[in-house]
Write an enzyme that holds these catalytic residues in place. Structure first.
Site, mmCIF file in Angstrom:
data_model
loop_
_atom_site.group_PDB
_atom_site.id
_atom_site.type_symbol
_atom_site.label_atom_id
_atom_site.label_comp_id
_atom_site.label_asym_id
_atom_site.label_seq_id
_atom_site.Cartn_x
_atom_site.Cartn_y
_atom_site.Cartn_z
ATOM 1 N N ASP A 28 -54.024 36.944 64.112
ATOM 2 C CA ASP A 28 -54.531 36.662 62.767
ATOM 3 C C ASP A 28 -55.017 35.214 62.640
ATOM 4 O O ASP A 28 -54.732 34.539 61.661
ATOM 5 C CB ASP A 28 -53.463 36.975 61.709
ATOM 6 C CG ASP A 28 -54.037 36.995 60.285
ATOM 7 O OD1 ASP A 28 -55.283 36.961 60.157
ATOM 8 O OD2 ASP A 28 -53.247 36.994 59.339
ATOM 9 N N SER B 115 -53.331 31.317 52.617
ATOM 10 C CA SER B 115 -53.601 31.791 53.975
ATOM 11 C C SER B 115 -54.515 30.844 54.735
ATOM 12 O O SER B 115 -55.585 30.500 54.262
ATOM 13 C CB SER B 115 -54.258 33.169 53.932
ATOM 14 O OG SER B 115 -53.290 34.157 53.862
ATOM 15 N N HIS C 70 -57.744 36.912 58.737
ATOM 16 C CA HIS C 70 -57.925 37.707 57.511
ATOM 17 C C HIS C 70 -58.608 36.893 56.408
ATOM 18 O O HIS C 70 -58.899 37.416 55.345
ATOM 19 C CB HIS C 70 -56.623 38.374 57.056
ATOM 20 C CG HIS C 70 -55.625 37.474 56.377
ATOM 21 N ND1 HIS C 70 -54.519 36.970 57.013
ATOM 22 C CD2 HIS C 70 -55.551 37.020 55.121
ATOM 23 C CE1 HIS C 70 -53.805 36.246 56.172
ATOM 24 N NE2 HIS C 70 -54.420 36.252 55.010
#
Lengths: 477, 453
Positions: free
Chosen positions: B109, B197, B79
């Protein structure tokens, strides 16, 4: 499918992106986490003529999800782009609204379409364009909420994109009751930023919405004379409007009748306007295209198919230019007598015509008029699986089962995770096909008093098991 | 209660935790760990493309990542860097370099990007090493490195709060792909915020135990990392073969909890088949919802608790694609049954996208997984990814999510077919036949100069 026990909202750790789960509780942080999921910033495009110029502007308002399948309640303010604080409109026509996009604080995005507006209450309804794959978190309305001067209500709005659309919590206070029976509330602390924001009671249940007293020349009767600015509207005030608007919508889709004498054809339509007719080289200038034929319906029996273009009904030209016209066309069919045979003229692209006779039957019952049964021990209310519910979940119209209409959260069924909208098909070894078999199954279970009760249910194509653990000793479930 | 398992658990814990902290104080350990790790940390500024408004729109964001070898491979989240058109990376020494996308895996992911090998050498960057996440303990000290709120080179400190957090299935990425079904998560109270992230979660020995990916909203210090064991496996496949191959079975499970009596099995045996995908391999094998799966490929399988499900899905995904796998199930009223299942390749979750600019909408190709995920009739046609507001298709009421079946009476088989038709007919008004689930209708896409833009 809904799970009852997941309480955390897990967000992607990238600015502006997130993923959410459902929660429900009374303390403010819990309320905030749960209620935030039902709230979206609604972005849209207004196109209007001003000073002879066609103009496009982007507008924003708050919207709240009010049904598991993605119905959104918004303020009607979106229709008045140039409206200033004075409540005056600088002239011109009502704007054309389009390009609705919902942005949730957890990163979800949905496109949406208009279902309808009400000028009296200045509220609007949207529906998300893609049907959700699982029930959406939505407001749970509380009726019979008694409000008085001094009652404190909770509300939420969303910050702009620059602040990650963070939900903003605030409270407003009812400082006057404006109309009997207590359905319109004057609020202190409610600015026009809150238009379209739901109002919750201290237990986190939705009781109303922040709306604007309409002052526009298009509004008919005003809610409150001589008052502008945000007010609270009680759910009771607009519940009927929502139901009627939805019924209008289902009427387009499934020709849902209000009364038992309505006739049913069993097709969905889209308009074929003049331009499309020209392009398809139809001699008739337009009509409706059959977009879907419901299996087992009179239309299916008569051999109507998707993409058939119907141009005449019993000798009269079908004049349908806009989507709104398909509603009146569907209504016209509904008003015929069940048992009537009507003749459609069907035209193929290019111009070849044939006649299709169809004998209408009595319309099936809709969700709104569905029969319901409540099992007190399990605190579970179910309704019959009507055709509109089944088609909405993309299931065959003959799918057996009953639909969960309500399950008290702390009741035996609610604790198992059973949520509104799922279709119960089996309970322990008892097949559940309809309300009677549901009742029989529950009677047998109440006689057997098993330690665990296994519900087999589906939502759309997904199936799942739910296990209730009744406390048979408890006399007051 | 039997004392033995408890005692052995304590023993491991006693061995493992002091090992890190003993001998040196906490401050020294943290300083040494950051010394080892910081050099590998990067700040990633991807430019991605979104078509959901009917036209290619560039989007900028900020994420984190870390170098894992001296070739220049960097681990991050899908992402963050997935589908990126352009990737700029700021190294720990504040130098900026361009990176390329090597491989992506939305199902976990994760993504791998690469900076030039020469850059690694030039600046003497030291890659981070994975350690196994299977021996992590609750309470173990960890450090999270990354760019929270785009604040590059931020280090936060905490403990492992849970080693096998199960986050319910049904998670999806902003780009629409489902994700997270093959791993449980490491929960930590080391502060993790948007921008973290893709950054590493490291132990006090400076080894990677997880990849920070998610955080709980409206909460303090509840962050989640993808375990190193998952990340290492995926990184290996992405670097070596450019993709992660997985078998698709088309089944959803529920843990049996203490429901064994309802399903005629003994406690600890098997896993409940909750849902079987219509038209999928499991359905073809004759598996039913309500069956208890006892063995898979000769191996006993089971799940009593949610935490055991991701491992089970991983086991199924690891099956050799197309292999015939023997299963044993317990079916109520019929006893044990032997079935044979033939898996198919999962393939890509989403197809390539294409903007039909003159018509005012964008489409994407249909992959096999999209047929299941979007509940499509089959994989012919293209799916409308977005419609440009005010454009010709918008005027014709084309909607996102509908499948374009034909253009001017010519069937659209796939994305290439659609592109070919657009090349031929892009300048003229066209009639589309579109479909949404069981409904089909016509959409007129007129050239419309005034509102074309």
């Amino acid at each position: 499918m809904r799970r009852a026990t997941v309480l955390i909202l897990v967000a992607l750790m990238l600015p502006g992106a997130a993923q959410a789960r459902r929660n429900k509780a009374q303390p403010v942080p819990k309320f905030y986490a749960e209620a935030s999921q039902t709230l979206a910033t609604v972005e849209f495009v207004q196109e209007f003529v001003a000073g002879g110029q066609r103009q496009q502007t982007r507008g924003y308002t708050d919207g709240a999800v009010i049904s598991e399948d993605g119905l959104i309640l918004i303020s009607g303010r979106v229709r008045f782009p140039q409206r200033g604080g004075s409540g005056r409109i600088s002239g011109g026509s009502l704007p054309e609204l389009s390009g609705f996009v919902l942005h949730f604080s957890d990163g979800r995005e949905h496109q949406a379409e208009v279902v309808g507006f009400d000028d009296d209450m200045n509220l609007g309804l949207l529906r998300i364009s893609d049907p959700p794959s699982e029930p959406m978190p939505h407001l749970n309305w509380r009726t019979g909420f008694e409000v008085d001067v001094g009652t404190s209500l909770r509300t939420l709005t969303l910050y702009t994109e620059a602040f990650d659309r963070k939900p903003v919590y605030s409270t407003v206070m009812v400082n006057a009751l404006l109309e009997k029976p207590q359905e319109v509330w004057s609020l202190s602390g409610a600015s026009s930023n809150l238009l379209g924001a739901p109002l919750w009671d201290s237990k986190g249940r939705a009781v109303g919405v922040v709306a604007e007293v309409p002052m526009s020349p298009w509004a008919g009767r005003q809610v409150v004379p001589d008052l502008s600015g945000p007010v609270g509207l009680s759910y009771e005030r607009f519940a009927v409007w929502i139901a009627q608007t939805l019924e209008g919508e289902t009427a387009v889709a499934e020709e849902d009748p209000e009364d038992a004498d309505a006739a049913w054809l069993g097709v969905m339509f889209q308009p074929v306007n003049r331009e499309l007719a020209e392009h398809l080289k139809l001699s008739s200038g337009g009509g409706v295209v059959v977009s879907r034929v419901v299996a087992g319906s009179p239309a299916a029996a008569a051999g109507l198919k998707s993409l058939d273009i119907l141009v005449e009904l019993s000798g009269e030209r079908i004049d349908v230019e806009e989507e709104a016209d398909t509603a009146s066309f569907a209504q016209a069919i509904r008003e015929l007598k069940p048992g009537t045979t009507v003749e459609f003229v069907r035209e193929a692209p290019g111009g070849a015509r044939d006649v299709v006779p169809v004998t209408l039957v009595q319309a099936p019952r809709s969700e709104l008029h569905a029969q319901r049964r409540t099992n007190k021990a399990f605190a579970l209310t179910v309704r019959e699986a009507t055709m509109d519910t089944l088609l909405g979940q993309r299931l065959d119209p003959t799918t057996p089962g009953v639909v969960v209409d309500g399950a008290e959260r702390a009741g035996w069924a609610g604790l198992s995770g059973l949520g509104v909208g799922v279709i119960i098909q089996r309970i322990n070894d008892h097949e559940v096909t309809d309300l009677d078999s549901f009742e029989k199954a529950m009677d047998a279970i109440e006689a057997e008093k098993p330690e665990k009760v296994l519900f087999f249910a589906r939502f759309g194509r997904r199936t799942r098991f739910f296990v209730a653990e009744p406390d048979w000793e408890d006399e007051s479930p | 209660m039997s004392a033995n398992p408890l005692r052995s658990l304590l023993l491991v814990a006693l061995l493992a935790i002091p090992q890190q902290a003993s001998g040196k104080d906490l401050q020294t350990s943290i300083l040494q760990a950051q010394d080892q790790a910081l050099s590998a940390l990067v700040n990633i500024q991807p430019i991605t493309e979104s078509f959901t408004r009917g036209e290619a729109r560039k989007q900028a964001s900020v994420g984190s990542g870390f170098l894992i070898d001296d070739q220049g491979h960097i681990v991050t989240n899908y992402h963050v860097a997935g589908r990126a058109k352009q990737l700029m990376v700021t190294l720990s020494n504040k130098e900026r370099v361009e990176a390329e996308l090597v491989g992506e895996d939305p199902l976990t992911d994760l993504a791998i990007i690469k900076i030039p090998t020469e850059t690694v050498e030039e600046f003497g960057l030291v890659p981070l090493a994975f350690t196994t996440s299977s021996t992590l303990h609750v309470g173990q000290f960890v450090l999270a490195l990354g760019s929270p709120l785009a604040l590059a080179r931020t280090m936060t400190f905490g403990i492992v709060s849970n080693t096998e957090r199960y986050l319910a299935d049904g998670m999806s990425l902003p780009t629409g792909e489902r994700t997270g079904e093959f791993n449980t998560w490491i929960q930590t109270d080391a502060a993790i915020n948007p921008g973290n992230s893709g950054g590493p979660l490291i132990n006090l020995s400076g080894q990677v135990v997880g990849v920070n990916a998610r955080g709980a909203m409206f909460a303090d210090n509840i962050g989640f990392a993808i375990p190193a064991d998952t990340a290492r496996r995926v990184a290996h496949d992405l670097i070596e073969i450019g993709e992660v191959q997985r078998s698709y079975v088309g089944v959803r499970f529920q843990p049996l909890k203490d429901w064994e009596g309802l399903f005629e099995v003994t406690k600890g045996e098997g896993v409940l088949v909750a849902s079987v995908e219509e038209g999928g391999p499991a359905a073809a094998a004759g598996l039913n919802a309500g069956d208890i799966l006892l063995t898979y490929g000769g191996e006993e399988v089971g799940a009593r608790f949610d935490e055991e499900l991701p491992g089970l899905y991983q086991l199924l995904a690891e099956t050799e694609v197309g292999a015939e796998v023997p299963l044993t199930v317990m079916r109520r009223g019929q006893g044990r049954l032997d079935l044979k299942l033939k898996t198919v390749n999962t393939g890509r979750l989403q197809g390539d996208r294409f903007e039909a600019e003159h018509w005012g909408f964008a489409v994407k190709g249909i992959t096999e997984q999209m047929v299941f995920d979007l509940d499509l009739q089959d994989n012919t046609g293209v799916v409308v990814e977005g419609v440009r507001t005010g454009g010709p298709a918008h005027r014709g009421k084309l909607r996102r999510g509908t499948v374009v079946r034909s253009v001017e009476g010519q069937s659209v088989a796939d994305l290439a077919g659609f592109q070919a038709l657009y090349e031929k007919l892009g300048d003229s008004p066209v009639v589309l036949i579109v479909q949404r689930h069981e409904s089909q209708w016509y959409v007129l896409v007129e050239k419309n100069g005034e509102n074309g833009q």
